[in-house]
Design a protein around this motif. Sequence first.
Motif, PDB file in Angstrom:
ATOM      1  N   GLN A   1       0.788  -1.227   0.000  1.00  0.00           N
ATOM      2  CA  GLN A   1       0.000   0.000   0.000  1.00  0.00           C
ATOM      3  C   GLN A   1       0.827   1.288   0.000  1.00  0.00           C
ATOM      4  O   GLN A   1       0.329   2.340  -0.384  1.00  0.00           O
ATOM      5  CB  GLN A   1      -0.927   0.005   1.214  1.00  0.00           C
ATOM      6  CG  GLN A   1      -2.081  -0.982   1.103  1.00  0.00           C
ATOM      7  CD  GLN A   1      -3.075  -0.587   0.038  1.00  0.00           C
ATOM      8  OE1 GLN A   1      -3.906   0.288   0.242  1.00  0.00           O
ATOM      9  NE2 GLN A   1      -2.995  -1.225  -1.128  1.00  0.00           N
ATOM     10  N   ASN A   2       2.073   1.229   0.424  1.00  0.00           N
ATOM     11  CA  ASN A   2       2.864   2.462   0.499  1.00  0.00           C
ATOM     12  C   ASN A   2       2.960   3.156  -0.849  1.00  0.00           C
ATOM     13  O   ASN A   2       2.697   4.357  -0.980  1.00  0.00           O
ATOM     14  CB  ASN A   2       4.264   2.159   1.033  1.00  0.00           C
ATOM     15  CG  ASN A   2       4.237   1.607   2.440  1.00  0.00           C
ATOM     16  OD1 ASN A   2       3.883   0.446   2.639  1.00  0.00           O
ATOM     17  ND2 ASN A   2       4.592   2.414   3.421  1.00  0.00           N
ATOM     18  N   PHE A   3       3.336   2.414  -1.862  1.00  0.00           N
ATOM     19  CA  PHE A   3       3.460   2.972  -3.198  1.00  0.00           C
ATOM     20  C   PHE A   3       2.108   3.411  -3.735  1.00  0.00           C
ATOM     21  O   PHE A   3       1.970   4.496  -4.320  1.00  0.00           O
ATOM     22  CB  PHE A   3       4.087   1.947  -4.137  1.00  0.00           C
ATOM     23  CG  PHE A   3       4.200   2.406  -5.556  1.00  0.00           C
ATOM     24  CD1 PHE A   3       5.206   3.277  -5.933  1.00  0.00           C
ATOM     25  CD2 PHE A   3       3.319   1.949  -6.522  1.00  0.00           C
ATOM     26  CE1 PHE A   3       5.320   3.705  -7.246  1.00  0.00           C
ATOM     27  CE2 PHE A   3       3.424   2.367  -7.837  1.00  0.00           C
ATOM     28  CZ  PHE A   3       4.426   3.245  -8.206  1.00  0.00           C
ATOM     29  N   VAL A   4       1.094   2.595  -3.523  1.00  0.00           N
ATOM     30  CA  VAL A   4      -0.237   2.869  -4.063  1.00  0.00           C
ATOM     31  C   VAL A   4      -0.794   4.190  -3.544  1.00  0.00           C
ATOM     32  O   VAL A   4      -1.404   4.968  -4.288  1.00  0.00           O
ATOM     33  CB  VAL A   4      -1.190   1.702  -3.709  1.00  0.00           C
ATOM     34  CG1 VAL A   4      -2.645   2.078  -3.967  1.00  0.00           C
ATOM     35  CG2 VAL A   4      -0.807   0.457  -4.489  1.00  0.00           C
ATOM     36  N   THR A   5      -0.576   4.469  -2.266  1.00  0.00           N
ATOM     37  CA  THR A   5      -1.204   5.639  -1.644  1.00  0.00           C
ATOM     38  C   THR A   5      -0.311   6.881  -1.608  1.00  0.00           C
ATOM     39  O   THR A   5      -0.824   7.985  -1.397  1.00  0.00           O
ATOM     40  CB  THR A   5      -1.627   5.318  -0.200  1.00  0.00           C
ATOM     41  OG1 THR A   5      -0.479   4.917   0.562  1.00  0.00           O
ATOM     42  CG2 THR A   5      -2.641   4.179  -0.184  1.00  0.00           C
ATOM     43  N   LYS A   6       1.005   6.735  -1.833  1.00  0.00           N
ATOM     44  CA  LYS A   6       1.914   7.873  -1.650  1.00  0.00           C
ATOM     45  C   LYS A   6       2.623   8.351  -2.915  1.00  0.00           C
ATOM     46  O   LYS A   6       3.038   9.506  -2.982  1.00  0.00           O
ATOM     47  CB  LYS A   6       2.984   7.521  -0.605  1.00  0.00           C
ATOM     48  CG  LYS A   6       2.461   7.284   0.793  1.00  0.00           C
ATOM     49  CD  LYS A   6       3.597   6.935   1.748  1.00  0.00           C
ATOM     50  CE  LYS A   6       3.103   6.715   3.158  1.00  0.00           C
ATOM     51  NZ  LYS A   6       4.213   6.365   4.090  1.00  0.00           N
ATOM     52  N   ALA A   7       2.786   7.487  -3.897  1.00  0.00           N
ATOM     53  CA  ALA A   7       3.648   7.839  -5.032  1.00  0.00           C
ATOM     54  C   ALA A   7       2.952   8.693  -6.082  1.00  0.00           C
ATOM     55  O   ALA A   7       3.617   9.416  -6.833  1.00  0.00           O
ATOM     56  CB  ALA A   7       4.197   6.570  -5.679  1.00  0.00           C
ATOM     57  N   GLY A   8       1.629   8.610  -6.181  1.00  0.00           N
ATOM     58  CA  GLY A   8       0.917   9.350  -7.216  1.00  0.00           C
ATOM     59  C   GLY A   8       1.140   8.800  -8.613  1.00  0.00           C
ATOM     60  O   GLY A   8       1.067   9.525  -9.609  1.00  0.00           O
ATOM     61  N   ALA A   9       1.392   7.501  -8.704  1.00  0.00           N
ATOM     62  CA  ALA A   9       1.760   6.896  -9.988  1.00  0.00           C
ATOM     63  C   ALA A   9       0.575   6.676 -10.913  1.00  0.00           C
ATOM     64  O   ALA A   9       0.743   6.598 -12.136  1.00  0.00           O
ATOM     65  CB  ALA A   9       2.455   5.557  -9.736  1.00  0.00           C
ATOM     66  N   GLN A  10      -0.631   6.590 -10.365  1.00  0.00           N
ATOM     67  CA  GLN A  10      -1.785   6.224 -11.193  1.00  0.00           C
ATOM     68  C   GLN A  10      -2.033   7.236 -12.311  1.00  0.00           C
ATOM     69  O   GLN A  10      -2.436   6.853 -13.415  1.00  0.00           O
ATOM     70  CB  GLN A  10      -3.035   6.072 -10.317  1.00  0.00           C
ATOM     71  CG  GLN A  10      -2.989   4.916  -9.335  1.00  0.00           C
ATOM     72  CD  GLN A  10      -2.437   5.296  -7.980  1.00  0.00           C
ATOM     73  OE1 GLN A  10      -1.767   6.326  -7.844  1.00  0.00           O
ATOM     74  NE2 GLN A  10      -2.714   4.484  -6.962  1.00  0.00           N
ATOM     75  N   ARG A  11      -1.822   8.510 -12.027  1.00  0.00           N
ATOM     76  CA  ARG A  11      -2.030   9.536 -13.055  1.00  0.00           C
ATOM     77  C   ARG A  11      -1.183   9.246 -14.298  1.00  0.00           C
ATOM     78  O   ARG A  11      -1.668   9.300 -15.437  1.00  0.00           O
ATOM     79  CB  ARG A  11      -1.656  10.912 -12.498  1.00  0.00           C
ATOM     80  CG  ARG A  11      -1.726  12.037 -13.532  1.00  0.00           C
ATOM     81  CD  ARG A  11      -1.061  13.298 -13.003  1.00  0.00           C
ATOM     82  NE  ARG A  11      -1.747  13.805 -11.828  1.00  0.00           N
ATOM     83  CZ  ARG A  11      -2.778  14.646 -11.855  1.00  0.00           C
ATOM     84  NH1 ARG A  11      -3.259  15.060 -13.028  1.00  0.00           N
ATOM     85  NH2 ARG A  11      -3.342  15.068 -10.736  1.00  0.00           N
ATOM     86  N   TYR A  12       0.080   8.906 -14.085  1.00  0.00           N
ATOM     87  CA  TYR A  12       0.997   8.677 -15.196  1.00  0.00           C
ATOM     88  C   TYR A  12       0.751   7.321 -15.846  1.00  0.00           C
ATOM     89  O   TYR A  12       0.885   7.176 -17.065  1.00  0.00           O
ATOM     90  CB  TYR A  12       2.431   8.778 -14.695  1.00  0.00           C
ATOM     91  CG  TYR A  12       2.696  10.075 -13.968  1.00  0.00           C
ATOM     92  CD1 TYR A  12       2.809  11.278 -14.667  1.00  0.00           C
ATOM     93  CD2 TYR A  12       2.794  10.114 -12.577  1.00  0.00           C
ATOM     94  CE1 TYR A  12       3.017  12.481 -13.992  1.00  0.00           C
ATOM     95  CE2 TYR A  12       3.009  11.305 -11.905  1.00  0.00           C
ATOM     96  CZ  TYR A  12       3.120  12.480 -12.615  1.00  0.00           C
ATOM     97  OH  TYR A  12       3.319  13.658 -11.950  1.00  0.00           O
ATOM     98  N   ALA A  13       0.379   6.340 -15.043  1.00  0.00           N
ATOM     99  CA  ALA A  13       0.054   5.027 -15.603  1.00  0.00           C
ATOM    100  C   ALA A  13      -1.161   5.116 -16.513  1.00  0.00           C
ATOM    101  O   ALA A  13      -1.218   4.452 -17.558  1.00  0.00           O
ATOM    102  CB  ALA A  13      -0.196   4.025 -14.485  1.00  0.00           C
ATOM    103  N   ALA A  14      -2.132   5.945 -16.135  1.00  0.00           N
ATOM    104  CA  ALA A  14      -3.311   6.137 -16.971  1.00  0.00           C
ATOM    105  C   ALA A  14      -2.948   6.846 -18.274  1.00  0.00           C
ATOM    106  O   ALA A  14      -3.454   6.503 -19.347  1.00  0.00           O
ATOM    107  CB  ALA A  14      -4.369   6.933 -16.209  1.00  0.00           C
ATOM    108  N   GLU A  15      -2.065   7.823 -18.188  1.00  0.00           N
ATOM    109  CA  GLU A  15      -1.662   8.555 -19.390  1.00  0.00           C
ATOM    110  C   GLU A  15      -0.962   7.636 -20.393  1.00  0.00           C
ATOM    111  O   GLU A  15      -1.178   7.751 -21.603  1.00  0.00           O
ATOM    112  CB  GLU A  15      -0.732   9.703 -19.009  1.00  0.00           C
ATOM    113  CG  GLU A  15      -1.413  10.843 -18.265  1.00  0.00           C
ATOM    114  CD  GLU A  15      -0.420  11.908 -17.841  1.00  0.00           C
ATOM    115  OE1 GLU A  15       0.787  11.772 -18.159  1.00  0.00           O
ATOM    116  OE2 GLU A  15      -0.846  12.886 -17.188  1.00  0.00           O
ATOM    117  N   HIS A  16      -0.138   6.734 -19.893  1.00  0.00           N
ATOM    118  CA  HIS A  16       0.649   5.872 -20.776  1.00  0.00           C
ATOM    119  C   HIS A  16       0.010   4.513 -21.018  1.00  0.00           C
ATOM    120  O   HIS A  16       0.531   3.725 -21.819  1.00  0.00           O
ATOM    121  CB  HIS A  16       2.043   5.671 -20.178  1.00  0.00           C
ATOM    122  CG  HIS A  16       2.886   6.911 -20.170  1.00  0.00           C
ATOM    123  ND1 HIS A  16       3.484   7.413 -21.305  1.00  0.00           N
ATOM    124  CD2 HIS A  16       3.219   7.765 -19.161  1.00  0.00           C
ATOM    125  CE1 HIS A  16       4.166   8.503 -21.004  1.00  0.00           C
ATOM    126  NE2 HIS A  16       4.030   8.746 -19.719  1.00  0.00           N
TER     127      HIS A  16
END
Length: 279
Positions: free
Chosen positions: A57-72
């Motif tokens: 959960q650390n990465f999921v809730t803190k990194a903000g990666a989903q925005r970029y994963a959705a873009e790419h």
Amino acid sequence: MELIDSHKIFSGKQLRYRHRSGVLNCDMVFSIYLPPQAEHGPVPVLYWLSGLTCDDQNFVTKAGAQRYAAEHGIAIVAPDTSPRGEAVPDDAESAWDFGLAAGFYVDASEKPWSDHYQMYSYINDELPSLIQDAFAVVTNKAAISGHSMGGHGALISALKNPNRFVSVSAFAPICAPMQCAWGQKAFTGYLGGDQNKWQAYDATALLLMSEQAVPMRIDQGADDSFLLEQLKPEKIQSAAKQKNYPLDYRLHAGYDHSYYFIASFIGEHIAFHAKHLSR
């Protein structure tokens, strides 16, 4: 698998599952982000490995990666950092750098750890097979990344499996675990005293033995309190120079070891992987 959490984010789905792991001999939890493109067909996948004391959960809730994963249009799989459960042994003194949440992504050969701590095989064999069977992901296009202990795990996974991963990146990885206290403690406990066994899980040693290159990016904060004693990026830089290995190493003034650092550059890492996953 049992779905235990689901959220819509950036038009995709952030999901969390529990499943029985035959490799680890316990129940495990992992998270997966499916971008909106997955509704229309298979998407490439990026595996993220977290560091000491973390879970999925650390990465999921803190990194903000989903925005970029959705873009790419990239799925991101975030597994736990060790086996879990009442039967799974922990450090006798409940130390944070060994045992639970500190699996170091190795296959333990020493008792009692060998009964459960087979994290290398879980990350590189069992979990990818499960993901490919259950989700709309491209089976022959995967990348891997991670932070600290997870950066170590990502580097060794790519170096040992250059035909499986098209790219690898890491934030503040443990670059030479055979030469730092964290790695020496973990390797002695999980693998025993024979340092020949340790080389199979040391990124610097593996890079020096590599015959096939995987595009590699490492970002390191200059104000990281673990930089000098534990991370030792100069070791892998020297090895890469010796082997003419494609390592893009970047040192960032003012940044530390935290997820603030990861969140600042995760977009660039996902773009780096997207470039290679699209080929």
